[in-house]
Design a protein around this motif. Structure first.
Motif, PDB file in Angstrom:
ATOM      1  N   LEU A 182       6.490  -6.664 -12.027  1.00  0.00           N
ATOM      2  CA  LEU A 182       5.978  -7.756 -11.347  1.00  0.00           C
ATOM      3  C   LEU A 182       7.170  -8.100 -10.073  1.00  0.00           C
ATOM      4  N   VAL A 183       8.362  -7.682 -10.495  1.00  0.00           N
ATOM      5  CA  VAL A 183       9.528  -7.822  -9.509  1.00  0.00           C
ATOM      6  C   VAL A 183       8.936  -6.503  -8.395  1.00  0.00           C
ATOM      7  N   MET A 184       8.604  -5.375  -8.717  1.00  0.00           N
ATOM      8  CA  MET A 184       8.319  -4.246  -7.783  1.00  0.00           C
ATOM      9  C   MET A 184       7.189  -5.081  -6.913  1.00  0.00           C
ATOM     10  N   PHE A 185       5.984  -5.561  -7.188  1.00  0.00           N
ATOM     11  CA  PHE A 185       5.025  -6.145  -6.641  1.00  0.00           C
ATOM     12  C   PHE A 185       5.508  -7.126  -5.621  1.00  0.00           C
ATOM     13  N   ALA A 186       6.440  -8.021  -6.185  1.00  0.00           N
ATOM     14  CA  ALA A 186       6.868  -8.989  -5.228  1.00  0.00           C
ATOM     15  C   ALA A 186       7.493  -8.452  -3.959  1.00  0.00           C
ATOM     16  N   LEU A 190       6.790  -8.589  -0.156  1.00  0.00           N
ATOM     17  CA  LEU A 190       7.729  -9.240   0.755  1.00  0.00           C
ATOM     18  C   LEU A 190       7.796  -8.294   1.972  1.00  0.00           C
ATOM     19  N   VAL A 191       7.878  -7.164   1.872  1.00  0.00           N
ATOM     20  CA  VAL A 191       8.052  -5.952   2.684  1.00  0.00           C
ATOM     21  C   VAL A 191       6.885  -5.934   3.619  1.00  0.00           C
ATOM     22  N   VAL A 192       5.712  -5.881   3.221  1.00  0.00           N
ATOM     23  CA  VAL A 192       4.605  -5.942   3.884  1.00  0.00           C
ATOM     24  C   VAL A 192       4.327  -7.241   4.648  1.00  0.00           C
ATOM     25  N   TRP A 193       4.746  -8.091   4.340  1.00  0.00           N
ATOM     26  CA  TRP A 193       4.925  -9.446   4.852  1.00  0.00           C
ATOM     27  C   TRP A 193       5.759  -9.636   6.227  1.00  0.00           C
ATOM     28  N   ILE A 194       6.821  -8.963   5.890  1.00  0.00           N
ATOM     29  CA  ILE A 194       7.813  -8.957   6.939  1.00  0.00           C
ATOM     30  C   ILE A 194       7.447  -8.009   7.948  1.00  0.00           C
ATOM     31  N   ALA A 195       6.913  -6.858   7.601  1.00  0.00           N
ATOM     32  CA  ALA A 195       6.480  -5.823   8.451  1.00  0.00           C
ATOM     33  C   ALA A 195       5.083  -6.442   9.435  1.00  0.00           C
TER      34      ALA A 195
END
Length: 196
Positions: A182-186, A190-195
């Protein structure tokens, strides 16, 4: 003289009362026989140190002396034998009533043998001619009663849920792995959203 008496295996709560035609010296010897004559000798010809005069009086090899009473009627003259059996030994009053006059008239040495003297083993008593059986009496066994507990706090709580069993290692490991995913998915989200 008393005929042979049979004690069944596992007998409990019976006491047999005998009048014993014994002198005071014989009573003293029965209570404390001392060492068997010749017991200090050694070798095959030595007598066996198994002399139990109280047991021998009943035609037996052994009795548990803690459950045999030998005393003189004068010792209980203040209350009488009937009351001694009923109040001192828990014999039911209705058993005593039929024999009360005869019991209280007894004079001289008395022998009382309790069931526990036989340690639950069957036995055949062949009493010495000096013994006369007065009777066999059953001790009352009070019924088992369950009293309510005095305080509600002493009763405990019965509607509390049962405790959960301890967590197994596999379950704990699975929970850790799930949390890590779950932490890795989050983090990926987050990386996809920032990119983007």
């Amino acid at each position: 003289m008393t005929d042979a008496l049979h004690v069944p295996r596992g007998e409990r709560g019976i006491l047999r009362v005998f009048v014993a035609d014994l002198t005071l010296a014989e009573m003293a010897h029965m209570r404390d026989p001392g060492p068997t004559p010749g017991a200090a000798f050694s070798g095959d010809d030595a007598p066996q140190d198994s002399h139990d005069p109280m047991a021998a009086l009943l035609g037996l090899d052994h009795l548990d002396p803690d459950f045999v009473e030998l005393f003189h009627s004068d010792d209980i003259a203040a209350i009488g034998l009937a009351a001694y059996l009923a109040e001192g030994n828990g014999v039911a009053a209705d058993q005593i009533a039929a024999d009360q006059a005869r019991l209280d008239a007894v004079q001289g040495p008395l022998l009382i043998v309790f069931s526990a003297a036989f340690a639950g083993q069957p036995a055949t008593l062949r009493p010495d001619p000096r013994l006369t059986l007065i009777g066999a009496y059953a001790q009352e066994t009070p019924p088992v009663r369950f009293e309510p507990l005095p305080d509600a706090s002493a009763r405990g709580v019965t509607d509390r849920p049962a405790p959960r069993p301890p967590m197994s290692d596999a379950r704990a490991g699975g929970m850790v792995a799930t949390a890590a995913l779950l932490v890795m998915f989050a983090l990926v989200a987050l990386v996809v959203w920032i990119a983007g």
